[in-house]
Design an enzyme around this catalytic site. Structure first.
Site, mmCIF file in Angstrom:
data_model
loop_
_atom_site.group_PDB
_atom_site.id
_atom_site.type_symbol
_atom_site.label_atom_id
_atom_site.label_comp_id
_atom_site.label_asym_id
_atom_site.label_seq_id
_atom_site.Cartn_x
_atom_site.Cartn_y
_atom_site.Cartn_z
ATOM 1 N N LYS A 282 1.447 25.709 76.149
ATOM 2 C CA LYS A 282 0.907 26.331 75.162
ATOM 3 C C LYS A 282 0.181 27.647 75.441
ATOM 4 C CE LYS A 282 -2.358 22.639 75.152
ATOM 5 N NZ LYS A 282 -1.782 21.823 76.242
ATOM 6 N N ARG B 248 -8.453 18.576 69.173
ATOM 7 C CA ARG B 248 -7.863 17.792 69.961
ATOM 8 C C ARG B 248 -8.285 16.240 69.565
ATOM 9 N NH1 ARG B 248 -6.636 19.929 75.854
ATOM 10 N NH2 ARG B 248 -6.905 22.314 75.410
ATOM 11 N N ARG C 102 1.523 25.145 89.480
ATOM 12 C CA ARG C 102 0.452 25.978 89.178
ATOM 13 C C ARG C 102 -0.905 25.709 90.164
ATOM 14 N NH1 ARG C 102 -2.180 25.884 83.215
ATOM 15 N NH2 ARG C 102 -3.005 23.941 84.016
ATOM 16 N N ARG D 35 -6.446 25.700 89.992
ATOM 17 C CA ARG D 35 -7.315 25.024 88.795
ATOM 18 C C ARG D 35 -7.919 23.991 89.243
ATOM 19 N NH1 ARG D 35 -5.308 25.720 82.638
ATOM 20 N NH2 ARG D 35 -6.106 23.421 82.409
ATOM 21 N N ARG E 246 -5.726 13.627 82.293
ATOM 22 C CA ARG E 246 -5.465 14.744 81.057
ATOM 23 C C ARG E 246 -4.656 14.142 80.198
ATOM 24 N NH1 ARG E 246 -4.597 19.581 84.797
ATOM 25 N NH2 ARG E 246 -4.083 20.805 82.438
#
Ligand code: AP5
Length: 191
Positions: free
Chosen positions: A13, A88, A127, A133, A144
């Site tokens: 996204k 969401r 990532r 992160r 998630r």
């Protein structure tokens, strides 16, 4: 142009939002990015959001809705906006409807990126090594994904009922996915 970009964690996204928003001359508004900026600056909003984000849970609707409302009211969003990761929940859908109605406009499209679950985990673990992160650990990635399936995936049918959904295959190289989005939105990208 008022667009929303949906899809599971790691679907691309944020990656696609930048190019698409740039094409339309509108801001790409990522609730995740705004929360992360607040967390790193230690603001009261960041302090409220951090524990939810680190656990892979959604930040409460009232906090998120207020934040988006304030961002959409900024002058650069007057010609339109691309929302990355909002709405969401059903409560957020209703809130967004109200915000857009208030400006006398309508939502133009909901772009939904689909990606194989294994590819998603690979992307996010990759990532994690580069960006570190806090929510890119295997356990939190799994949570998630669950939260997305429980709370956000059902919204796709809701928007489909309004005739707004463009489902886009998010597999393959970034530029190919961008081209699919532009084709679906029937626009000719500037090179
Ligand atoms: P958020 O930051 O939005 O995280 P997310 O939805 O889990 O999505 P990601 O940012 O992980 O993935 P993405 O789909 O944007 O993919 P990306 O382009 O980065 O939200 C984080 C948290 O904030 C939430 O868990 C929640 O706590 C809170 N939050 C946010 N919005 C909220 C809301 N509305 N309500 C309540 N809480 C909210 O790509 C991922 C990786 O893949 C990157 O490394 C990228 O380089 C790579 N990649 C992208 N495309 C490709 C491709 N085609 N091929 C190979 N690699 C690719």
């Amino acid at each position: 142009m008022r667009l929303i970009l949906m899809g599971p964690p790691g679907a691309g996204k944020g990656t696609q939002a930048r190019t698409v928003a740039e094409h339309f001359g509108i801001p790409a508004i990522s609730t995740g990015d705004i929360f992360r900026a607040n967390v790193s600056q230690g603001t009261p909003l960041g302090k409220k959001a951090e524990e939810y984000m680190d656990a892979g849970e959604y930040v409460p609707d009232e906090v998120t809705n207020l934040m988006v409302r304030a961002r959409i009211d900024e002058p650069d969003a007057e010609p339109g906006f691309l929302l990355d990761g909002y709405p969401r929940t059903l409560a957020q859908v209703e809130e967004l409807d109200g915000m857009i109605r208030h400006t006398g406009h309508e939502l133009d499209a909901a772009v939904v990126l689909t990606v194989d679950p294994d590819e998603i985990v690979e992307r996010l673990l990759r990532r994690a090594q580069v960006e570190g992160r806090a929510d890119d650990t295997e356990e939190v990635i799994r949570r998630r994904q669950e939260v997305y399936v429980e709370q956000t995936e059902p919204l796709i049918e809701f928007y489909r009922g309004r005739g707004l959904v463009h489902e886009i295959d998010g597999m393959g190289v970034v530029e190919e996915v961008t081209k699919r989005i532009f084709d679906a939105l029937d626009v000719v990208p500037q090179s």
